[in-house]
Design an enzyme around this catalytic site. Structure first.
Site, PDB file in Angstrom:
ATOM      1  N   GLU A   1     -12.600  -0.434  -9.818  1.00  0.00           N
ATOM      2  CA  GLU A   1     -11.980  -1.457 -10.804  1.00  0.00           C
ATOM      3  C   GLU A   1     -13.156  -1.475 -12.045  1.00  0.00           C
ATOM      4  OE1 GLU A   1      -9.594  -2.084  -7.675  1.00  0.00           O
ATOM      5  OE2 GLU A   1     -11.791  -2.089  -7.811  1.00  0.00           O
TER       6      GLU A   1
ATOM      7  N   ASP B   1      -4.324 -10.060  -8.075  1.00  0.00           N
ATOM      8  CA  ASP B   1      -4.664  -9.036  -9.280  1.00  0.00           C
ATOM      9  C   ASP B   1      -3.657  -8.174 -10.025  1.00  0.00           C
ATOM     10  OD1 ASP B   1      -4.858  -7.754  -6.867  1.00  0.00           O
ATOM     11  OD2 ASP B   1      -6.755  -6.900  -6.872  1.00  0.00           O
TER      12      ASP B   1
ATOM     13  N   GLU C   1     -18.451  -7.344  -2.445  1.00  0.00           N
ATOM     14  CA  GLU C   1     -16.998  -7.539  -2.733  1.00  0.00           C
ATOM     15  C   GLU C   1     -16.764  -9.085  -3.232  1.00  0.00           C
ATOM     16  OE1 GLU C   1     -14.085  -5.401  -0.386  1.00  0.00           O
ATOM     17  OE2 GLU C   1     -15.127  -5.452  -2.347  1.00  0.00           O
TER      18      GLU C   1
ATOM     19  N   GLU D   1       0.914  -1.195  -0.118  1.00  0.00           N
ATOM     20  CA  GLU D   1       0.180   0.011  -0.038  1.00  0.00           C
ATOM     21  C   GLU D   1       0.731   1.262   0.095  1.00  0.00           C
ATOM     22  OE1 GLU D   1      -3.106   0.188  -0.625  1.00  0.00           O
ATOM     23  OE2 GLU D   1      -3.908  -1.978   0.069  1.00  0.00           O
TER      24      GLU D   1
END
Length: 534
Positions: free
Chosen positions: A337, A223, A316, A82
Site C-alpha cells: 500500500e 479500505d 500491521e 479475495e
C-alpha cells in the site's frame, strides 16, 4: 528497476519450482500451500506483472497453463472478496492485455476469449453470495454448492463494496448486466446504512443490515470500499459514485483526521475508539491523488513514511500516541500500500522523496525477507523474525508498483500518444491508450475496453462518426444503418449520402483538442474521456 526485476524472478521462479500448482509459496520450507481456494493463485496474480516487466513469452506460456489447469467446479469454501480481486480481476486484466502480449486472440476479442470466459465462470460462482434480503453478499461461498447453510451473515464493509470494478467490466464485456447490477446494489446498501454523521462501520449483518462492528476508519475491513467508489466512478464516468465518496470524504476529514493521521472512531458518535495507524491505510494518499487532493496526500504519506523508516517496513498496527507497534500486530507481510501511494504520487508530483521510499523498500525487503526460496513474510519488524508464507499479492502488487515507480516509460503510464485500434463485432475500438484503472489487487483494467462490446445503436452511430472524422475517411459507397430515430429502423439506408451529410455537420477540429462532444455516452479515446461540457 533492475533490482526489482531480479526480486520478481527470484520469487516467481521459486514458486514455479517449489509450490506450483498450489496457491502460494512457503519460502522457508520451499514448498507450497493452498490458501484462498485452489486456483494456482500466485500464477494468476503474477500474470499481468510478467507483461509489465516485458516477458511476453512467459505470459503466453502461463495463459496456456491456466486454460488447461484451473477448474472452478471444486468443493472449496472461498472468500468472495479475495476470489473477486485476485482471480476475477487477474483474469480480466490478462484477457485485456492478451493481444498486447502477442497472444493470438480469437475473433470478437475483447468481447470474447478464453480468459474472459474463465473470469465469468469464477464470477458466476460468487453470485449466490449476493442473494440476501439487503443485496449485500456473504463473505464466503462454496464454489460447488453455493452459500453453506450455516454461513455467518457478518461481512466486512470492504467485502461488500469491492466488486464494481471487476463486475462492471465483466458486464460490459459479456453483455450480461447481472454482475454490475449486484455490485451496484451492494454499494448502495452500504450507502443507505451509513450513520447520521456519514460514517460506515467495519462489519455488518447482511441479512438484517445491523452494524456488528461500529469502528469507522479508512483501514482494514473498510479500505477498498472507498477505493472502489473512486475507481468505479472513473472507470464508468459515474457521478453518483463520486458524489458518494466525496460525502464520505467530508465525514472522514471531520471525524477521523488528526494532524494528517487518520484514527478509528465510533461510527455514530465520532469519538476516538482506536488511535492507531494500520498498514492497510497507506493506500489513502494514492486515492487522494486520484481526486486531485495532492497536498493533503503528500502530508499523510510523509507521516506513514516516518513509520517505514522507523522499522524498515510498516507494522500491521502502529500506536500513534506511543509511536510504536501494537502487541501481536508487529508483522509486515510485504504489503504494497505505501509503495502504491508512492507510485501514484510520483506520477503527480515527480517528488524525489517518493523514489527514496521505493529504494528504501527494495533494500528493506531484500535485506530482511529474502531467503533461498523467495521472500518471506516478516513476522515481527522489531527482531526481523520471518514467517513461512509469501502472499500472492507480493508479485501482483508490491513488485508491480515498485517496478512502475522506477519505470516512467512503461506502457501502463501511456499518456494517449500510443494506442491500438481493434475491430470488434460492434465496430472499431481504441485500446491500450492509457488511463488504466488498477483494481485493489493491482490488476490494470483498460477503461476504453468497456466501450467495445455493448454499444446502443445511437451510441454506435456517434462512435462511427467520430472514427470517421478521426481517420479522415473518404466518402464511402457502402450502405449504413439508419439511426434508431429514423423511419425504417433496422433497414439499410436508401441514400448513402445521408451519412455523409450528417458527418459533414460535425465540427472539423481535431479530437486531440478535447472538444465538447454532442453525446452523453462515455467514450474513451487516446486516454481521454469525452463528455458533454468538458
Amino acid at each position: 528497476r533492475e533490482r526489482v526485476r531480479a526480486m520478481f524472478y527470484h520469487a516467481y521462479e521459486h514458486y514455479l519450482e517449489s509450490a506450483f500448482p498450489y496457491d502460494e509459496l512457503r519460502p522457508l520450507t520451499c514448498d507450497g500451500q493452498d490458501t484462498w481456494g485452489s486456483f494456482s493463485l500466485t500464477l494468476i496474480d503474477a500474470l499481468d506483472t510478467l507483461l509489465i516487466l516485458g516477458n511476453v513469452s512467459e505470459f503466453q506460456r502461463v495463459v496456456g497453463v491456466l486454460q488447461e489447469g484451473v477448474d472452478f467446479d471444486i468443493d472449496v469454501n472461498a472468500s468472495v472478496f479475495e476470489t473477486n480481486i485476485r482471480v476475477v480481476g487477474g483474469l480480466l486484466s490478462a484477457h485485456l492485455l492478451s493481444r498486447k502480449a502477442g497472444v493470438e486472440v480469437e475473433a470478437g476479442w475483447p468481447c470474447s476469449g478464453p480468459l474472459l470466459r474463465m473470469a465469468e465462470e469464477a464470477a458466476r460462482k460468487l453470485l449466490p453470495a449476493f442473494q440476501t434480503p439487503t443485496g449485500m453478499p456473504y463473505g464466503t461461498v462454496n464454489l460447488l454448492h453455493g452459500v453453506n447453510p450455516g454461513e455467518t451473515p457478518v461481512t466486512c464493509t470492504a467485502g461488500i463494496g469491492t466488486f464494481i470494478v471487476e463486475f462492471a467490466t465483466l458486464s460490459h464485456l459479456t453483455g450480461d448486466p447481472v454482475f454490475e447490477d449486484v455490485a451496484r446494489k451492494a454499494l448502495k446498501a452500504l450507502w443507505k446504512n451509513r450513520s447520521d454523521i456519514g460514517l460506515v462501520g467495519n462489519h455488518i449483518d447482511v441479512i438484517t443490515a445491523k452494524w456488528v462492528a461500529q469502528d469507522a476508519g479508512i483501514g482494514a475491513g473498510v479500505d477498498s470500499y472507498f477505493e472502489y467508489l473512486v475507481k468505479g466512478a472513473i472507470l464508468l464516468q459515474d457521478k453518483e459514485l463520486m458524489s458518494m465518496f466525496l460525502e464520505y470524504n467530508k465525514a472522514i476529514k471531520n471525524y477521523t483526521k488528526f494532524d494528517d493521521w487518520y484514527l478509528w472512531v465510533q461510527m455514530y458518535k465520532g469519538t476516538v475508539s482506536m488511535p492507531v495507524f494500520q498498514s492497510l491505510e497507506a493506500y489513502w494518499p494514492g486515492l487522494q491523488s486520484l481526486i486531485g487532493d495532492v497536498d493533503n496526500a503528500m502530508r499523510t504519506f510523509l507521516n506513514y513514511y516516518t513509520v517505514w523508516k522507523q522499522f524498515g517496513g510498516l507494522p500491521e498496527f502502529y500506536n500513534i500516541p506511543q509511536g510504536y507497534t501494537v502487541d501481536k500486530r508487529e508483522g509486515y507481510p510485504l504489503r504494497p500500500e505505501l509503495i502504491e501511494s508512492a507510485m501514484y504520487l510520483y506520477r503527480a508530483t515527480r517528488d524525489p522523496t517518493l523514489l527514496e521510499l521505493g529504494r528504501d523498500a527494495v533494500e528493506s525487503i531484500e535485506k530482511i525477507s529474502k531467503v533461498d526460496c523467495g521472500f518471506a513474510t516478516i513476522k515481527d519488524l522489531r527482531d526481523h523474525r520471518l514467517d513461512n508464507r509469501m502472499e500472492s499479492f507480493f508479485l501482483a502488487e508490491t513488485i508491480k508498483y515498485l517496478y512502475l515507480l522506477f519505470d516512467p516509460d512503461n506502457f501502463i503510464h501511456n499518456d494517449g500518444s500510443d494506442f491500438d485500434v481493434v475491430v470488434t463485432p460492434y465496430g472499431e475500438c481504441v485500446l491500450n491508450a492509457g488511463g488504466y484503472i488498477f483494481n485493489t489487487e493491482a490488476h490494470p483494467i483498460d477503461p476504453a475496453a468497456l466501450h467495445c462490446c455493448r454499444k446502443r445503436k445511437e451510441e454506435q452511430w456517434e462512435v462511427e462518426d467520430l472514427m470517421r472524422e478521426f481517420y479522415s475517411l473518404k466518402k464511402t459507397k457502402k450502405f449504413t444503418l439508419r439511426r434508431p430515430s429514423d423511419p425504417g429502423e433496422g433497414e439499410s439506408a436508401k441514400d448513402p449520402e445521408d451519412a455523409e451529410k450528417r458527418s459533414s455537420k460535425k465540427s472539423s477540429h481535431s479530437l486531440l483538442s478535447c472538444p465538447s462532444q454532442s453525446f452523453n455516452s462515455k467514450l474513451a479515446v487516446l486516454g481521454q474521456v469525452f463528455l458533454d461540457n468538458t
